[in-house]
Design a protein around this motif. Structure first.
Motif, PDB file in Angstrom:
ATOM      1  N   MET A   1     -62.699 -15.550 -62.373  1.00 13.39           N
ATOM      2  CA  MET A   1     -63.801 -15.089 -63.219  1.00 13.39           C
ATOM      3  C   MET A   1     -63.258 -14.378 -64.456  1.00 13.39           C
ATOM      4  O   MET A   1     -62.406 -13.501 -64.352  1.00 13.39           O
ATOM      5  CB  MET A   1     -64.690 -14.126 -62.432  1.00 13.39           C
ATOM      6  CG  MET A   1     -65.557 -14.798 -61.380  1.00 13.39           C
ATOM      7  SD  MET A   1     -66.863 -15.789 -62.138  1.00 13.39           S
ATOM      8  CE  MET A   1     -67.849 -14.493 -62.880  1.00 13.39           C
ATOM      9  N   ALA A   2     -63.764 -14.787 -65.603  1.00 12.00           N
ATOM     10  CA  ALA A   2     -63.366 -14.125 -66.842  1.00 12.00           C
ATOM     11  C   ALA A   2     -63.973 -12.725 -66.884  1.00 12.00           C
ATOM     12  O   ALA A   2     -65.079 -12.493 -66.405  1.00 12.00           O
ATOM     13  CB  ALA A   2     -63.842 -14.933 -68.042  1.00 12.00           C
ATOM     14  N   THR A   3     -63.240 -11.786 -67.442  1.00 11.38           N
ATOM     15  CA  THR A   3     -63.734 -10.419 -67.581  1.00 11.38           C
ATOM     16  C   THR A   3     -64.701 -10.343 -68.759  1.00 11.38           C
ATOM     17  O   THR A   3     -64.712 -11.231 -69.628  1.00 11.38           O
ATOM     18  CB  THR A   3     -62.569  -9.450 -67.831  1.00 11.38           C
ATOM     19  OG1 THR A   3     -61.978  -9.751 -69.110  1.00 11.38           O
ATOM     20  CG2 THR A   3     -61.515  -9.577 -66.735  1.00 11.38           C
ATOM     21  N   PRO A   4     -65.530  -9.289 -68.825  1.00  3.76           N
ATOM     22  CA  PRO A   4     -66.417  -9.132 -69.990  1.00  3.76           C
ATOM     23  C   PRO A   4     -65.644  -9.140 -71.308  1.00  3.76           C
ATOM     24  O   PRO A   4     -66.097  -9.708 -72.300  1.00  3.76           O
ATOM     25  CB  PRO A   4     -67.089  -7.778 -69.732  1.00  3.76           C
ATOM     26  CG  PRO A   4     -67.102  -7.660 -68.240  1.00  3.76           C
ATOM     27  CD  PRO A   4     -65.813  -8.271 -67.788  1.00  3.76           C
ATOM     28  N   GLY A   5     -64.472  -8.506 -71.296  1.00  6.77           N
ATOM     29  CA  GLY A   5     -63.663  -8.486 -72.513  1.00  6.77           C
ATOM     30  C   GLY A   5     -63.232  -9.882 -72.934  1.00  6.77           C
ATOM     31  O   GLY A   5     -63.174 -10.198 -74.130  1.00  6.77           O
ATOM     32  N   GLN A   6     -62.906 -10.730 -71.934  1.00  7.22           N
ATOM     33  CA  GLN A   6     -62.503 -12.094 -72.247  1.00  7.22           C
ATOM     34  C   GLN A   6     -63.675 -12.916 -72.771  1.00  7.22           C
ATOM     35  O   GLN A   6     -63.506 -13.745 -73.670  1.00  7.22           O
ATOM     36  CB  GLN A   6     -61.894 -12.751 -71.005  1.00  7.22           C
ATOM     37  CG  GLN A   6     -60.523 -12.211 -70.639  1.00  7.22           C
ATOM     38  CD  GLN A   6     -60.006 -12.750 -69.328  1.00  7.22           C
ATOM     39  OE1 GLN A   6     -60.753 -12.915 -68.359  1.00  7.22           O
ATOM     40  NE2 GLN A   6     -58.705 -13.039 -69.277  1.00  7.22           N
TER      41      GLN A   6
END
Length: 291
Positions: A1-6
């Motif tokens: 899962m991509a992070t919010p920052g990503q």
């Protein structure tokens, strides 16, 4: 899962001036013509932002599944870096397009200008088929033309229209420098990736023209907007305010003409975005001042 920052990085925040500046300038025209409607301007801004983020995610998805981004030197891509699955990025892109469509429909309903639906549909189609579909036009050197139209002419004229409910020559002329500055973002982006794009079979305008001619094109996209604004001075004297933003063009032009390549051009994107915002704000103010 991509992070919010990503996910935020994948939305490519440095490209957002492409969405913000046309709405500012179109609103400046509306104010100057005595037709400013604040909530319509805000809706137009969210439509533009949704389309810009949507096209960024759509490009991420399409380039990612083709493998174009496997050797990317610029900001991270969600699919190419494996931070998110292609399906997740596709859903994000379609969600942004859907939001733009809903907000745009509200503006169509209140203005009763049903023909604007066709313009909105064309904008979404252009956003998708830039790198999507079997024959993406972004791979055929037509990206800059689409950016000029859909991040210059259409949003400036459209923003002014949904507020004043009339088409005007000032809006059309004002859209020219805005479109060119938006093009400059894509030009330097493609200049940075000219080597890897060529190897991946992505024939952007930079690949077609070659690096040196692309550098000249970038400079033209930076300089001509000031010339156009000055050409409007006899009718709108305060358009000359854009000259205050001219110093911001020096650093990116110097870097581009200095033969910078690859990662060295990443900073130019940020500098170009700052110039766009400063120019757009000053131009909007100049257009809004009424004698």
């Amino acid at each position: 899962m991509a992070t919010p920052g990503q996910w935020i990085a994948g939305a490519r925040p440095r490209t957002l001036p492409n969405a913000i500046v046309p709405v500012m300038v179109g609103t400046g025209v509306a104010i100057g013509e005595g037709g400013f409607v604040w909530w319509r301007a805000i809706l137009a801004l969210f439509v533009a932002l949704s389309l810009q983020i949507g096209v960024n995610y759509a490009n991420d998805y399409s380039d990612g599944i083709r493998g174009t981004d496997d050797q990317r030197v610029g900001p991270m891509r969600l699919v190419g870096s494996r931070a998110a699955t292609p399906r997740q990025v596709l859903i994000a892109a379609l969600g942004c397009f859907a939001l733009a469509a809903v907000l745009g429909l509200i503006l169509v309903i209140v203005t009763r200008a049903w023909w604007v639906l066709l313009v909105g549909a064309a904008a979404i189609a252009a956003a998708w088929f830039y790198t999507g579909g079997k024959h993406p036009y972004g791979y055929r050197g037509l990206g800059e033309l689409a950016v000029f139209v859909f991040f210059g002419v259409v949003p400036v004229v459209g923003t002014a229209y949904v507020q004043t409910e009339s088409l005007s020559w000032p809006a059309l002329f004002a859209s020219i420098p805005v479109g060119l500055l938006s093009c400059s973002m894509l030009v330097v982006n493609n200049l940075r990736d000219v080597g890897t794009d060529g190897q991946a079979g992505k024939r952007t305008l930079a690949v077609v023209l070659g690096a040196e001619r692309t550098r000249t094109l970038y400079v033209a996209c930076q300089v001509v907007p000031f010339v156009v604004a000055l050409g409007m001075v006899p009718v709108t004297p305060w358009a000359a305010l854009v000259l205050l933003a001219a110093p911001l063009a020096i650093a990116p032009i110097r870097t581009v003409l200095g033969k910078a390549v690859g990662p060295a051009l990443i900073a130019v994107l940020q500098q170009t975005g700052k110039l766009q915002l400063a120019y757009g704000l000053l131009f909007a103010v100049g257009l809004a001042i009424i004698f």
